[in-house]
Write a protein that holds these residues in place. Sequence first.
Motif, PDB file in Angstrom:
ATOM      1  N   UNK A   3     -23.971   7.888 -56.527  1.00 51.80           N
ATOM      2  CA  UNK A   3     -23.820   6.595 -57.175  1.00 51.80           C
ATOM      3  C   UNK A   3     -22.799   5.758 -56.423  1.00 51.80           C
ATOM      4  N   UNK A   4     -22.900   4.425 -56.562  1.00 51.07           N
ATOM      5  CA  UNK A   4     -22.006   3.541 -55.818  1.00 51.07           C
ATOM      6  C   UNK A   4     -20.543   3.740 -56.189  1.00 51.07           C
ATOM      7  N   UNK A   5     -20.286   4.268 -57.369  1.00 51.13           N
ATOM      8  CA  UNK A   5     -18.905   4.495 -57.775  1.00 51.13           C
ATOM      9  C   UNK A   5     -18.421   5.910 -57.542  1.00 51.13           C
ATOM     10  N   UNK A   6     -19.222   6.721 -56.869  1.00 55.58           N
ATOM     11  CA  UNK A   6     -18.866   8.128 -56.646  1.00 55.58           C
ATOM     12  C   UNK A   6     -17.781   8.259 -55.579  1.00 55.58           C
ATOM     13  N   UNK A  23     -18.915   2.745 -42.533  1.00 49.59           N
ATOM     14  CA  UNK A  23     -20.334   2.496 -42.797  1.00 49.59           C
ATOM     15  C   UNK A  23     -20.627   2.499 -44.290  1.00 49.59           C
ATOM     16  N   UNK A  24     -19.962   3.355 -45.031  1.00 53.05           N
ATOM     17  CA  UNK A  24     -20.144   3.364 -46.477  1.00 53.05           C
ATOM     18  C   UNK A  24     -19.715   2.032 -47.094  1.00 53.05           C
ATOM     19  N   UNK A  25     -18.573   1.530 -46.674  1.00 51.85           N
ATOM     20  CA  UNK A  25     -18.098   0.252 -47.230  1.00 51.85           C
ATOM     21  C   UNK A  25     -19.032  -0.897 -46.830  1.00 51.85           C
ATOM     22  N   UNK A  26     -19.471  -0.914 -45.579  1.00 52.46           N
ATOM     23  CA  UNK A  26     -20.367  -1.989 -45.150  1.00 52.46           C
ATOM     24  C   UNK A  26     -21.691  -1.949 -45.900  1.00 52.46           C
ATOM     25  N   UNK A  27     -22.077  -0.750 -46.341  1.00 47.55           N
ATOM     26  CA  UNK A  27     -23.346  -0.601 -47.054  1.00 47.55           C
ATOM     27  C   UNK A  27     -23.213  -0.852 -48.546  1.00 47.55           C
ATOM     28  N   UNK A  28     -22.021  -1.204 -48.993  1.00 54.82           N
ATOM     29  CA  UNK A  28     -21.832  -1.574 -50.387  1.00 54.82           C
ATOM     30  C   UNK A  28     -21.265  -0.497 -51.284  1.00 54.82           C
ATOM     31  N   UNK A  29     -20.831   0.627 -50.719  1.00 50.98           N
ATOM     32  CA  UNK A  29     -20.269   1.676 -51.571  1.00 50.98           C
ATOM     33  C   UNK A  29     -18.926   1.220 -52.130  1.00 50.98           C
ATOM     34  N   UNK A  30     -18.796   1.272 -53.444  1.00 56.69           N
ATOM     35  CA  UNK A  30     -17.581   0.786 -54.108  1.00 56.69           C
ATOM     36  C   UNK A  30     -16.702   1.917 -54.626  1.00 56.69           C
ATOM     37  N   UNK A  66      -8.766   0.843 -35.430  1.00 56.55           N
ATOM     38  CA  UNK A  66      -8.582  -0.365 -36.234  1.00 56.55           C
ATOM     39  C   UNK A  66      -7.083  -0.663 -36.385  1.00 56.55           C
ATOM     40  N   UNK A  67      -6.783  -1.917 -36.666  1.00 57.13           N
ATOM     41  CA  UNK A  67      -5.392  -2.313 -36.915  1.00 57.13           C
ATOM     42  C   UNK A  67      -4.953  -1.839 -38.302  1.00 57.13           C
ATOM     43  N   UNK A  68      -3.663  -1.935 -38.558  1.00 61.99           N
ATOM     44  CA  UNK A  68      -3.132  -1.553 -39.868  1.00 61.99           C
ATOM     45  C   UNK A  68      -3.749  -2.397 -40.977  1.00 61.99           C
ATOM     46  N   UNK A  69      -3.960  -3.682 -40.712  1.00 62.17           N
ATOM     47  CA  UNK A  69      -4.553  -4.566 -41.712  1.00 62.17           C
ATOM     48  C   UNK A  69      -6.012  -4.192 -41.963  1.00 62.17           C
ATOM     49  N   UNK A  70      -6.747  -3.854 -40.946  1.00 61.93           N
ATOM     50  CA  UNK A  70      -8.133  -3.438 -41.118  1.00 61.93           C
ATOM     51  C   UNK A  70      -8.228  -2.130 -41.897  1.00 61.93           C
ATOM     52  N   UNK A  71      -7.295  -1.234 -41.661  1.00 62.18           N
ATOM     53  CA  UNK A  71      -7.263   0.011 -42.426  1.00 62.18           C
ATOM     54  C   UNK A  71      -7.008  -0.277 -43.901  1.00 62.18           C
ATOM     55  N   UNK A  72      -6.126  -1.216 -44.153  1.00 57.79           N
ATOM     56  CA  UNK A  72      -5.825  -1.573 -45.547  1.00 57.79           C
ATOM     57  C   UNK A  72      -7.056  -2.156 -46.232  1.00 57.79           C
ATOM     58  N   UNK A  73      -7.768  -3.012 -45.531  1.00 59.80           N
ATOM     59  CA  UNK A  73      -8.941  -3.654 -46.108  1.00 59.80           C
ATOM     60  C   UNK A  73     -10.074  -2.660 -46.364  1.00 59.80           C
ATOM     61  N   UNK A  74     -10.080  -1.567 -45.650  1.00 61.82           N
ATOM     62  CA  UNK A  74     -11.120  -0.561 -45.866  1.00 61.82           C
ATOM     63  C   UNK A  74     -11.016   0.072 -47.246  1.00 61.82           C
ATOM     64  N   UNK A  75      -9.816   0.063 -47.807  1.00 59.52           N
ATOM     65  CA  UNK A  75      -9.595   0.612 -49.141  1.00 59.52           C
ATOM     66  C   UNK A  75     -10.022   2.080 -49.224  1.00 59.52           C
ATOM     67  N   UNK A  76      -9.570   2.850 -48.232  1.00 65.08           N
ATOM     68  CA  UNK A  76      -9.802   4.298 -48.237  1.00 65.08           C
ATOM     69  C   UNK A  76      -8.453   5.003 -48.268  1.00 65.08           C
ATOM     70  N   UNK A 312     -27.727   7.839 -45.628  1.00 63.24           N
ATOM     71  CA  UNK A 312     -28.370   8.877 -46.437  1.00 63.24           C
ATOM     72  C   UNK A 312     -27.612   9.160 -47.727  1.00 63.24           C
ATOM     73  N   UNK A 313     -26.304   8.982 -47.698  1.00 63.96           N
ATOM     74  CA  UNK A 313     -25.507   9.233 -48.889  1.00 63.96           C
ATOM     75  C   UNK A 313     -25.809   8.234 -50.002  1.00 63.96           C
ATOM     76  N   UNK A 314     -26.143   7.019 -49.643  1.00 65.04           N
ATOM     77  CA  UNK A 314     -26.276   5.979 -50.667  1.00 65.04           C
ATOM     78  C   UNK A 314     -27.710   5.519 -50.892  1.00 65.04           C
ATOM     79  N   UNK A 315     -28.668   6.064 -50.152  1.00 66.82           N
ATOM     80  CA  UNK A 315     -30.059   5.628 -50.285  1.00 66.82           C
ATOM     81  C   UNK A 315     -30.830   6.578 -51.187  1.00 66.82           C
ATOM     82  N   UNK A 316     -31.586   6.022 -52.100  1.00 69.49           N
ATOM     83  CA  UNK A 316     -32.380   6.841 -53.017  1.00 69.49           C
ATOM     84  C   UNK A 316     -33.509   7.538 -52.267  1.00 69.49           C
ATOM     85  N   UNK A 317     -33.923   8.675 -52.804  1.00 67.33           N
ATOM     86  CA  UNK A 317     -35.030   9.411 -52.204  1.00 67.33           C
ATOM     87  C   UNK A 317     -34.564  10.434 -51.186  1.00 67.33           C
ATOM     88  N   UNK A 318     -35.529  11.004 -50.485  1.00 61.98           N
ATOM     89  CA  UNK A 318     -35.233  12.036 -49.497  1.00 61.98           C
ATOM     90  C   UNK A 318     -34.476  11.431 -48.325  1.00 61.98           C
TER      91      UNK A 318
END
Length: 403
Positions: A3-6, A23-30, A66-76, A312-318
């Motif tokens: 799920x997107x909130x997982x 890639x997860x963040x760019x694909x919309x994983x929240x 990535x820069x320190x600011x880019x790391x912060x924006x990744x929210x990981x 593959x982590x965020x796409x439904x199906x096989x």
Amino acid sequence: MILTGATVLIIGAGAAGFGTAEALRRSGHTGRIIVLGAERHAPYDRPPLSKQVLSGAWEPERARLRTAEQLRQLDAELLLDDAAAGLDSERHRVTTTAGRRLSGDAVVIATGVSPRELPGLTGIDGVQGFRSLDDALVLRDNLQDARHLVVLGDGVLGAEIAASARSQGADVTLVGPQTAPLSWQLGPLVGEELAAVHHEHGVRLRPGRQLDRVITRHQRVTGIVLDDGEHLPADLIVVAAGSTPNTGWLADSGLELDDHDRSVRCDAACRAAEDIYAVGDVARWHHRGLGRSIRLENRTNAGEQALAVAQNLITAGEPAPYRPVPYFWTDQFEIKIQAYGLPSPRAAVTMLDGDLDRRRFLLQYTEDDRVTAVVGCNMPKQTRQHRRLVLESFRDQPAPAIA
């Protein structure tokens, strides 16, 4: 699919692990993303280490992904200087050397590899491996005072280290078991050209040779003896004799490790178990286009595989199979070698373009009436255009089911 909130727990903060998080963040994983890294440094790129960083052309900061600011924006959540110690694959729970207990709805293994050690070299001053940013900086400093550098290993890494060190004026000897640098990977024709380039730049080559013993004085290296009895002076040795996947922490995990190299065995979608994936140098997966399992140690695969696993982590199906055209490159002195596919010294080699004398050429590798690779020297555009020959040779085959 998660799920997107997982929560996704990524073990490894190199290009593959960090690339998966991005890639997860760019694909919309929240959801929550945790990235555990064994090194103290923020994520950085490895290819520049043996070239730009070692030569002094780059300072370490330029190798950061990535820069320190880019790391912060990744929210990981980036947990550094702490390595994974064990995995409970059923509960998706990881323990660390610092005593942390981490868990996620999905786990991505991206722990990479470590330099292979050679017997008899442990604890000797002046001997080092080469994998990390710290390794590159230590070697760069030590080259300032070294009189004789010996590089043990004539693969891509060893040849690049030799070229970078020699370009700084160091006295360099390259020792390896192959008949010429990279000949086991690219065949004798390209290997002989690389050998000629190194020789012209003053690198002394000892092809087909291996270390017999090290000579020391007060636990400091002063020279080595090769298996043919030759003595080489050396006050600095770099070991670049291959690598070993970092999977010792998975011994009791229940995941399947390859019998030969102990990499993580995966299906065609890079899945090692339900909601557990592996990416980068540590992953061995079934490549449907090639019809066999492979493991790739290069920067391009780390990035492409990270994208595939995140999707593959965020796409439904096989989950979709990962079937790239393998690619790597190496820069040594004034030449750039690029290879698409899986070249082999057993393949029949055909000249497609250019000529050897100018060191601008494009080669096609064929085995069993199948194009297995194209390799170019100083012809980047033409090499990229002929990538299609390898792709057209793919013969999709079903992948085995995961355990």
